[in-house]
Structure formats: structure tokens, C-alpha cells
Design a protein around this motif. Sequence first.
Motif, PDB file in Angstrom:
ATOM      1  N   LEU A 125      -7.957   4.639   3.304  1.00  0.00           N
ATOM      2  CA  LEU A 125      -7.061   5.503   2.322  1.00  0.00           C
ATOM      3  C   LEU A 125      -6.475   6.935   2.966  1.00  0.00           C
ATOM      4  O   LEU A 125      -5.438   7.112   3.124  1.00  0.00           O
ATOM      5  N   LYS A 126      -7.500   7.450   3.754  1.00  0.00           N
ATOM      6  CA  LYS A 126      -7.294   8.558   4.676  1.00  0.00           C
ATOM      7  C   LYS A 126      -6.047   8.221   5.588  1.00  0.00           C
ATOM      8  O   LYS A 126      -5.308   9.061   5.900  1.00  0.00           O
ATOM      9  N   CYS A 127      -6.336   7.053   6.322  1.00  0.00           N
ATOM     10  CA  CYS A 127      -5.391   6.638   7.419  1.00  0.00           C
ATOM     11  C   CYS A 127      -4.100   6.405   6.704  1.00  0.00           C
ATOM     12  O   CYS A 127      -2.940   6.777   7.258  1.00  0.00           O
ATOM     13  N   LEU A 128      -3.985   5.842   5.574  1.00  0.00           N
ATOM     14  CA  LEU A 128      -2.799   5.607   4.933  1.00  0.00           C
ATOM     15  C   LEU A 128      -1.925   6.735   4.574  1.00  0.00           C
ATOM     16  O   LEU A 128      -0.826   7.125   4.819  1.00  0.00           O
ATOM     17  N   GLU A 129      -2.872   7.912   4.157  1.00  0.00           N
ATOM     18  CA  GLU A 129      -2.353   9.010   3.677  1.00  0.00           C
ATOM     19  C   GLU A 129      -1.514   9.872   4.841  1.00  0.00           C
ATOM     20  O   GLU A 129      -0.517  10.355   4.752  1.00  0.00           O
ATOM     21  N   TYR A 183       0.794  -1.288  -0.018  1.00  0.00           N
ATOM     22  CA  TYR A 183       0.048   0.041  -0.091  1.00  0.00           C
ATOM     23  C   TYR A 183       0.882   1.326  -0.116  1.00  0.00           C
ATOM     24  O   TYR A 183       0.372   2.304  -0.520  1.00  0.00           O
ATOM     25  N   MET A 184       1.893   1.105   0.791  1.00  0.00           N
ATOM     26  CA  MET A 184       3.041   2.293   0.889  1.00  0.00           C
ATOM     27  C   MET A 184       3.454   2.669  -0.702  1.00  0.00           C
ATOM     28  O   MET A 184       3.962   3.792  -0.811  1.00  0.00           O
ATOM     29  N   ASN A 185       3.626   1.517  -1.398  1.00  0.00           N
ATOM     30  CA  ASN A 185       4.365   1.622  -2.622  1.00  0.00           C
ATOM     31  C   ASN A 185       3.369   2.023  -3.524  1.00  0.00           C
ATOM     32  O   ASN A 185       3.466   2.280  -4.816  1.00  0.00           O
ATOM     33  N   GLY A 186       2.099   2.254  -3.182  1.00  0.00           N
ATOM     34  CA  GLY A 186       0.802   2.561  -4.154  1.00  0.00           C
ATOM     35  C   GLY A 186       0.357   1.333  -4.930  1.00  0.00           C
ATOM     36  O   GLY A 186      -0.174   1.481  -6.036  1.00  0.00           O
ATOM     37  N   GLU A 187       0.463   0.219  -4.603  1.00  0.00           N
ATOM     38  CA  GLU A 187       0.055  -0.958  -4.830  1.00  0.00           C
ATOM     39  C   GLU A 187      -1.326  -1.502  -4.442  1.00  0.00           C
ATOM     40  O   GLU A 187      -1.608  -1.398  -3.160  1.00  0.00           O
ATOM     41  N   HIS A 188      -2.292  -2.045  -5.158  1.00  0.00           N
ATOM     42  CA  HIS A 188      -3.413  -2.453  -4.698  1.00  0.00           C
ATOM     43  C   HIS A 188      -4.174  -1.523  -3.883  1.00  0.00           C
ATOM     44  O   HIS A 188      -5.103  -2.087  -2.868  1.00  0.00           O
ATOM     45  N   LEU A 189      -4.282  -0.352  -4.283  1.00  0.00           N
ATOM     46  CA  LEU A 189      -5.000   0.767  -3.662  1.00  0.00           C
ATOM     47  C   LEU A 189      -6.713   0.387  -3.787  1.00  0.00           C
ATOM     48  O   LEU A 189      -7.383   1.000  -2.952  1.00  0.00           O
ATOM     49  N   ASP A 190      -7.109  -0.255  -4.689  1.00  0.00           N
ATOM     50  CA  ASP A 190      -8.310  -0.358  -5.005  1.00  0.00           C
ATOM     51  C   ASP A 190      -9.188  -1.297  -3.980  1.00  0.00           C
ATOM     52  O   ASP A 190     -10.170  -1.345  -3.988  1.00  0.00           O
ATOM     53  N   VAL A 225       6.893  11.176   5.758  1.00  0.00           N
ATOM     54  CA  VAL A 225       7.537  12.453   4.912  1.00  0.00           C
ATOM     55  C   VAL A 225       8.121  13.366   5.814  1.00  0.00           C
ATOM     56  O   VAL A 225       9.354  13.792   5.581  1.00  0.00           O
ATOM     57  N   ARG A 226       7.410  13.669   6.662  1.00  0.00           N
ATOM     58  CA  ARG A 226       7.801  15.007   7.586  1.00  0.00           C
ATOM     59  C   ARG A 226       9.102  14.548   8.403  1.00  0.00           C
ATOM     60  O   ARG A 226       9.917  14.924   8.552  1.00  0.00           O
ATOM     61  N   LYS A 227       9.141  13.168   8.920  1.00  0.00           N
ATOM     62  CA  LYS A 227      10.180  12.401   9.511  1.00  0.00           C
ATOM     63  C   LYS A 227      11.484  12.322   8.596  1.00  0.00           C
ATOM     64  O   LYS A 227      12.718  12.698   8.941  1.00  0.00           O
ATOM     65  N   ILE A 228      11.129  12.052   7.434  1.00  0.00           N
ATOM     66  CA  ILE A 228      12.199  12.009   6.471  1.00  0.00           C
ATOM     67  C   ILE A 228      12.808  13.091   6.137  1.00  0.00           C
ATOM     68  O   ILE A 228      14.057  13.390   6.278  1.00  0.00           O
ATOM     69  N   ARG A 229      12.009  14.111   6.107  1.00  0.00           N
ATOM     70  CA  ARG A 229      12.440  15.508   5.627  1.00  0.00           C
ATOM     71  C   ARG A 229      13.329  16.224   6.913  1.00  0.00           C
ATOM     72  O   ARG A 229      14.425  16.691   6.611  1.00  0.00           O
ATOM     73  N   TRP A 230      12.731  15.906   8.266  1.00  0.00           N
ATOM     74  CA  TRP A 230      13.613  16.451   9.246  1.00  0.00           C
ATOM     75  C   TRP A 230      14.828  15.724   9.283  1.00  0.00           C
ATOM     76  O   TRP A 230      15.879  16.577   9.646  1.00  0.00           O
ATOM     77  N   ARG A 231      14.953  14.458   9.084  1.00  0.00           N
ATOM     78  CA  ARG A 231      16.096  13.598   9.096  1.00  0.00           C
ATOM     79  C   ARG A 231      17.167  14.053   7.966  1.00  0.00           C
ATOM     80  O   ARG A 231      18.516  14.344   8.078  1.00  0.00           O
ATOM     81  N   LYS A 232      16.424  14.508   6.931  1.00  0.00           N
ATOM     82  CA  LYS A 232      17.361  15.044   5.745  1.00  0.00           C
ATOM     83  C   LYS A 232      17.911  16.299   5.925  1.00  0.00           C
ATOM     84  O   LYS A 232      19.027  16.585   5.656  1.00  0.00           O
ATOM     85  N   GLY A 233      17.054  17.127   6.590  1.00  0.00           N
ATOM     86  CA  GLY A 233      17.652  18.530   7.219  1.00  0.00           C
ATOM     87  C   GLY A 233      18.808  18.484   7.923  1.00  0.00           C
ATOM     88  O   GLY A 233      19.587  19.183   7.980  1.00  0.00           O
TER      89      GLY A 233
END
Length: 212
Positions: free
Chosen positions: A123-127, A109-116, A134-142
Motif C-alpha cells: 500500500l505504501k508503494c502504491l501511495e 489498485y490505482m482505482n481503489g479496488e481490491h486494496l484489501d 499526481v505531481r506529474k499530472i499537476r505539472w502538466r496541468k500547470g
Amino acid sequence: MVRGKVHMEKVQDPVNRRVTFCKRKTCLLKKGKELSTLCDAEIGLIIFSPTGKLYEFASPSMRRITKKYQKFGASMGRHIPLDEHLERLRSEVENLQKQMADLEKMNKYMNGEHLDLLNFKELKCLEMKMNSGVRKIRWRKGKFIQEYIRCRKIEEKSLELENANLHKKIGRSHKACKFNIDIREEVNNKLETDAAIQQDLTKTNLILTLFS
């Protein structure tokens, strides 16, 4: 070559997880056999793969090991029937398999597969989970970028200091060269003056000789 530190957490990639299981399972069985041979120890190993496949090693035999284990457990006041123990192991394996299947689904699901297969709420929970990731990744990247900039500034200051020291050395070298040139000119001038005086003395002596 020094082996890097291995983080004790679940291998997320299914292919890497199977390879890791195969390698470590083989190593564990080999170590059990070595320990039994070298130390004359009675050893029983039971391994269930993530797919439920059984691997085992026993020395001298699994029946003898299990009987001895039951006897030891009874003497310690914690007798566990073998059938009950195996049933508990099967239940744990089934739970682990279910958890693994759920994690594999979530990974797809995280890779965008079988979302149907998901409804709007799922879907809202997955988002939300993905946005949090993404926020954690950006913080770590920063943090990585800040550390990189800090290291580059330290290197820049070091290079500036080294450059200033080189300029000082070059300046001292130029002064030393100019001083040497001035000394040589002064010596040459003195030699020329001495030569002129010597020539005048020679002429004077010649004149005195003629008139004497």
C-alpha cells in the motif's frame, strides 16, 4: 477528414484494447489476402490474441509456408525447428498474458479496488506511485494553464490595438464631419451676403432710375 496521429503505446483501457485488437486483426488478415491475390505472393499470418486464441491466414497453405520458411532459414544458416518456434511463441504469449494481468491488477489498485489484498508495504508503494503520478499530472496541468493564459493575453493585446485603431478612425470621421459642417455654414453665409448685396444694388439702380 484527416486521420489523427496514433500514438504507438499500449491501450490501457481493456475494452478499447479488445476493440482495437479486433479491428486491426481483421484489417491485417484482409491486407494479407489482398496482397496474396493481387501480387500472387505466398503469405502466412499467425496471430495470438491476448487471451491466447489463434487466428491465421495462409496462401496457399500454412504447411507449405512453414516448410518453405524452414528451408529458407536452413539456407541462411539459421534453421529453427517448427516445434521449437511454436514453443517459443507460446512462451512469449504466456509472458504477455502475465504482464497484462499484472497491469490490470495495478489499474484496479490505482482505482481503489481490491486494496484489501495488499499489505502495508504494498500500500505504501502504491501511495508513492500515485503521489508521483499526481505531481506529474499537476505539472502538466500547470503547463496547460500557463499556455492558456499566454494565449488570452495575446488576444487581449490584439483587441486593445484593434479598439485603439477604431477610436482613431472614429475621431477622424468626427473631424471630417465638423469640417464639412463648417464649409456648409461658410457657403450659406456667403450666399446670404451675396443676396443682400444684390438686393442693395437693385434698390440703388431703382433710385437712380427715378432721379434720372
